[in-house]
Design a protein around this motif. Structure first.
Motif, short mmCIF file in Angstrom:
data_model
loop_
_atom_site.label_atom_id
_atom_site.label_comp_id
_atom_site.label_asym_id
_atom_site.label_seq_id
_atom_site.Cartn_x
_atom_site.Cartn_y
_atom_site.Cartn_z
N LEU A 1 -0.90 -14.98 -37.74
CA LEU A 1 0.13 -16.03 -37.82
C LEU A 1 0.85 -16.20 -36.49
O LEU A 1 1.14 -17.32 -36.05
CB LEU A 1 1.12 -15.68 -38.93
CG LEU A 1 2.20 -16.72 -39.21
CD1 LEU A 1 1.59 -17.99 -39.78
CD2 LEU A 1 3.25 -16.16 -40.17
N ILE A 2 1.13 -15.08 -35.82
CA ILE A 2 1.77 -15.15 -34.51
C ILE A 2 0.89 -15.88 -33.51
O ILE A 2 1.33 -16.79 -32.79
CB ILE A 2 2.11 -13.74 -34.00
CG1 ILE A 2 3.17 -13.09 -34.88
CG2 ILE A 2 2.59 -13.79 -32.55
CD1 ILE A 2 3.47 -11.65 -34.50
N LEU A 3 -0.38 -15.51 -33.48
CA LEU A 3 -1.29 -16.12 -32.51
C LEU A 3 -1.50 -17.61 -32.80
O LEU A 3 -1.58 -18.43 -31.88
CB LEU A 3 -2.63 -15.39 -32.51
CG LEU A 3 -2.57 -13.91 -32.08
CD1 LEU A 3 -3.95 -13.29 -32.17
CD2 LEU A 3 -2.02 -13.78 -30.69
N LEU A 4 -1.59 -17.96 -34.08
CA LEU A 4 -1.75 -19.38 -34.42
C LEU A 4 -0.54 -20.18 -33.97
O LEU A 4 -0.68 -21.27 -33.39
CB LEU A 4 -1.95 -19.53 -35.93
CG LEU A 4 -1.95 -20.96 -36.49
CD1 LEU A 4 -3.14 -21.75 -35.93
CD2 LEU A 4 -1.97 -20.96 -38.01
N THR A 5 0.66 -19.67 -34.22
CA THR A 5 1.87 -20.40 -33.85
C THR A 5 2.04 -20.48 -32.34
O THR A 5 2.62 -21.43 -31.83
CB THR A 5 3.09 -19.71 -34.48
OG1 THR A 5 2.84 -19.46 -35.87
CG2 THR A 5 4.33 -20.58 -34.35
N ALA A 6 1.52 -19.49 -31.62
CA ALA A 6 1.68 -19.47 -30.17
C ALA A 6 0.68 -20.37 -29.45
O ALA A 6 0.85 -20.62 -28.24
CB ALA A 6 1.53 -18.04 -29.65
N ALA B 1 -4.48 -16.87 -21.94
CA ALA B 1 -4.15 -16.12 -23.16
C ALA B 1 -4.55 -16.89 -24.41
O ALA B 1 -4.75 -16.29 -25.48
CB ALA B 1 -2.66 -15.80 -23.20
N ALA B 2 -4.64 -18.22 -24.31
CA ALA B 2 -5.01 -19.01 -25.49
C ALA B 2 -6.46 -18.82 -25.88
O ALA B 2 -6.81 -19.02 -27.05
CB ALA B 2 -4.74 -20.50 -25.21
N VAL B 3 -7.31 -18.40 -24.95
CA VAL B 3 -8.74 -18.23 -25.26
C VAL B 3 -8.96 -17.09 -26.26
O VAL B 3 -9.54 -17.29 -27.34
CB VAL B 3 -9.55 -18.03 -23.97
CG1 VAL B 3 -11.01 -17.72 -24.30
CG2 VAL B 3 -9.46 -19.28 -23.09
N PRO B 4 -8.54 -15.86 -25.98
CA PRO B 4 -8.75 -14.80 -26.98
C PRO B 4 -7.95 -15.02 -28.25
O PRO B 4 -8.40 -14.64 -29.35
CB PRO B 4 -8.31 -13.53 -26.25
CG PRO B 4 -7.40 -13.99 -25.18
CD PRO B 4 -7.92 -15.33 -24.75
N ALA C 1 -10.62 -24.57 -32.09
CA ALA C 1 -11.66 -25.19 -31.27
C ALA C 1 -11.03 -25.95 -30.10
O ALA C 1 -11.52 -25.86 -28.96
CB ALA C 1 -12.52 -26.12 -32.12
N LEU C 2 -9.96 -26.68 -30.37
CA LEU C 2 -9.28 -27.42 -29.30
C LEU C 2 -8.69 -26.47 -28.27
O LEU C 2 -8.83 -26.68 -27.06
CB LEU C 2 -8.20 -28.31 -29.90
CG LEU C 2 -7.30 -29.06 -28.91
CD1 LEU C 2 -8.13 -29.98 -28.02
CD2 LEU C 2 -6.23 -29.85 -29.64
N ALA C 3 -8.02 -25.41 -28.75
CA ALA C 3 -7.40 -24.47 -27.81
C ALA C 3 -8.45 -23.74 -26.98
O ALA C 3 -8.29 -23.58 -25.76
CB ALA C 3 -6.54 -23.48 -28.58
N PHE C 4 -9.53 -23.30 -27.63
CA PHE C 4 -10.56 -22.56 -26.90
C PHE C 4 -11.29 -23.46 -25.90
O PHE C 4 -11.41 -23.12 -24.72
CB PHE C 4 -11.56 -21.95 -27.90
CG PHE C 4 -12.66 -21.18 -27.25
CD1 PHE C 4 -12.47 -19.86 -26.87
CD2 PHE C 4 -13.90 -21.77 -27.01
CE1 PHE C 4 -13.50 -19.15 -26.26
CE2 PHE C 4 -14.92 -21.07 -26.40
CZ PHE C 4 -14.71 -19.75 -26.03
N GLY C 5 -11.76 -24.60 -26.38
CA GLY C 5 -12.50 -25.49 -25.49
C GLY C 5 -11.64 -26.04 -24.38
O GLY C 5 -12.05 -26.07 -23.21
#
Length: 468
Positions: A105-110, A121-124, A159-163
């Motif tokens: 939940l923390i990572l999703l919100t960040a 940091a958004a990739v991992p 997918a948007l954050a990683f790509g």
């Protein structure tokens, strides 16, 4: 005394003499970089290729960050608002608050903030959240339709954050390689008087981020090891989790931005840098935009920075006086909001990097016809802005501006000389002594008599005059 930006760089601004150099671009295509005084110029065609190497506008930091924020908000509504399992964050009676899903939940919100400010940091984070979403969807009996839709939205956000983050990081490397190819093989030490930024850049953000994360850790520890409630149900730490989530996201974002800024400043000051002659134009909002050069009117603004007084040093070197620049050589002052001026850029112009820009300014003293040119140095981190709001520009008539400046200087000098002649005339021919001492005598007499009257007092005397 007033300082004005100079259109063309004087020879004294360039670090050293040199010749034309051959370099190889990132595509493996040899291109010739013309140089002035050993510093390469940036051809408009190469600068346009650099601009096209950036990510599409839909993946820009601001646009992509807002798109991710919308997706994350939609996932929140579906997972915790519409899903029948939304109350299952407490996992059922006796189990207490759910801690297993809390890191995800923390990572999703960040993701929106990390994508915008800390893309590496958004990739991992996106990978971790996507794996958790896939594992949850693999158990169809545990989720209802709104929850299924919510996890699909989560996968879209990942997918948007990683790509987008991968493409942004790739674009940075691509732009750095193109800038290095344009600069050639030469490297230069930073100019004299460069403001040092590696001693302070990003430190406040790092300390603030660490402080927020420590506070969040204390709050979450209190929630994790809290006492059971009176009913015997394990401690309800949803409130601590909410506060900790906000503090952790803010703290990690501040810390990441500070570390990136500090590393960029350290790389700039740690070794000699490539250099390019570029154009710089000031915007109405205070941002300055780097262009390929200061002469081509079709050259588009490439990347922005904001000069700060603490990171700018004026009068670092004397470049010339009245005999060093004249009509027609381009060393005339301009308004940087109307047209660009030349500068030497040290470093690599890419998003997240820090550069040093050296340019010339002319200072005109109040009673001098001609001024002096000094070098000014600015250290600034580059911004990922796209919209500049700058319109087309027309070159100023340098000789006309200089003639007007000389005329105004002569008029000021003539007025100054006239004022000095009048002052000297008053010193040589002072007013008659009698006309200047009568008033002082009366004043001194009045002061001596304490306001009383003497034999020479006039009709203003009171009854103590004794004139009978």
């Amino acid at each position: 005394m007033t300082a004005y930006h100079i259109k063309r760089l004087p020879t004294g601004t360039l670090p050293e003499d040199g010749v034309d150099a051959w370099s190889v671009t990132g595509d493996g295509v040899a291109s010739r970089s013309m140089s002035r005084g050993g510093v390469a110029t940036w051809p408009v065609a190469d600068a346009e290729r650099w601009r096209r190497a950036a990510v599409p506008a839909v993946l820009a930091p601001a646009v992509g960050g807002w798109a991710l924020a919308v997706l994350v908000a939609a996932a929140y509504v579906l997972l915790f608002g519409l899903s029948s399992a939304s109350a299952a964050w407490h996992s059922g009676p006796g189990d207490g608050t759910d801690w297993l899903r809390y890191p995800g939940l923390i990572l999703l919100t960040a993701l929106p903030l990390w994508y915008r400010y800390v893309p590496f940091a958004a990739v991992p984070a996106a990978v971790f959240v996507a794996v958790e979403a896939v594992l949850t969807l693999a158990r169809p009996g545990d989720v209802d339709h709104p929850a299924t839709a919510g996890w699909l939205v989560v996968l879209a956000a990942c997918a948007l954050a990683f790509g987008g983050s991968c493409l942004r990081l790739r674009a940075r490397r691509r732009q750095r390689s193109l800038a290095l190819a344009a600069a050639g093989e030469r490297r230069f030490p930073l100019p004299e008087g460069t403001p040092e930024s590696d001693g302070h850049r990003g430190h406040q953000q790092v300390y603030l981020g660490l402080a927020l994360c420590l506070v969040a850790a204390a709050i979450l520890t209190d929630g994790l090891f809290g006492e059971p409630t009176m009913s015997g149900v394990a401690y309800d730490a949803v409130g601590q989790q909410g506060i900790g989530l906000v503090l952790l996201i803010a703290g990690s974002t501040f810390y990441g931005r500070g570390q990136l800024a500090h590393r960029a400043a350290w790389r700039l000051s740690g070794e000699p840098q490539p250099a390019l002659i570029v154009g710089v134009r000031a915007g109405a909002d205070g941002r300055h935009w780097v262009c390929a050069d200061a002469l081509t009117r079709s050259a588009a603004p490439l990347i922005a920075y904001v000069p700060r007084m603490s990171d700018t040093r004026a009068r670092t070197r004397l470049l010339g006086s009245s005999s060093a620049y004249g009509v027609g050589n381009g060393h005339h002052d301009i308004d940087p909001k109307h047209e660009p001026f030349e500068a030497v850029l040290y470093g690599t112009p890419a998003e997240g990097d820090e550069v040093v820009l050296e340019y010339a300014c002319a200072e005109y003293h109040r009673h001098q016809e001609m001024g002096r040119m000094y070098a000014t140095v600015t250290t600034a981190p580059l911004r990922p802005d796209r919209r500049h709001g700058l319109g087309p520009w027309e070159p100023a008539d340098g000789p006309a501006r200089q003639r007007e400046r000389l005329r105004e200087g002569r008029e000021r000098a003539e007025r100054h000389r006239e004022a000095e002649r009048e002052a000297e005339e008053r010193r040589r021919n002072p007013p008659p002594r009698g006309s200047s001492t009568r008033g002082r005598g009366n004043d001194s007499g009045n002061r001596h008599n304490g306001g009383g009257c003497g034999s020479s007092c006039g009709s203003s005397c009171g009854s103590g005059c004794g004139g009978d």
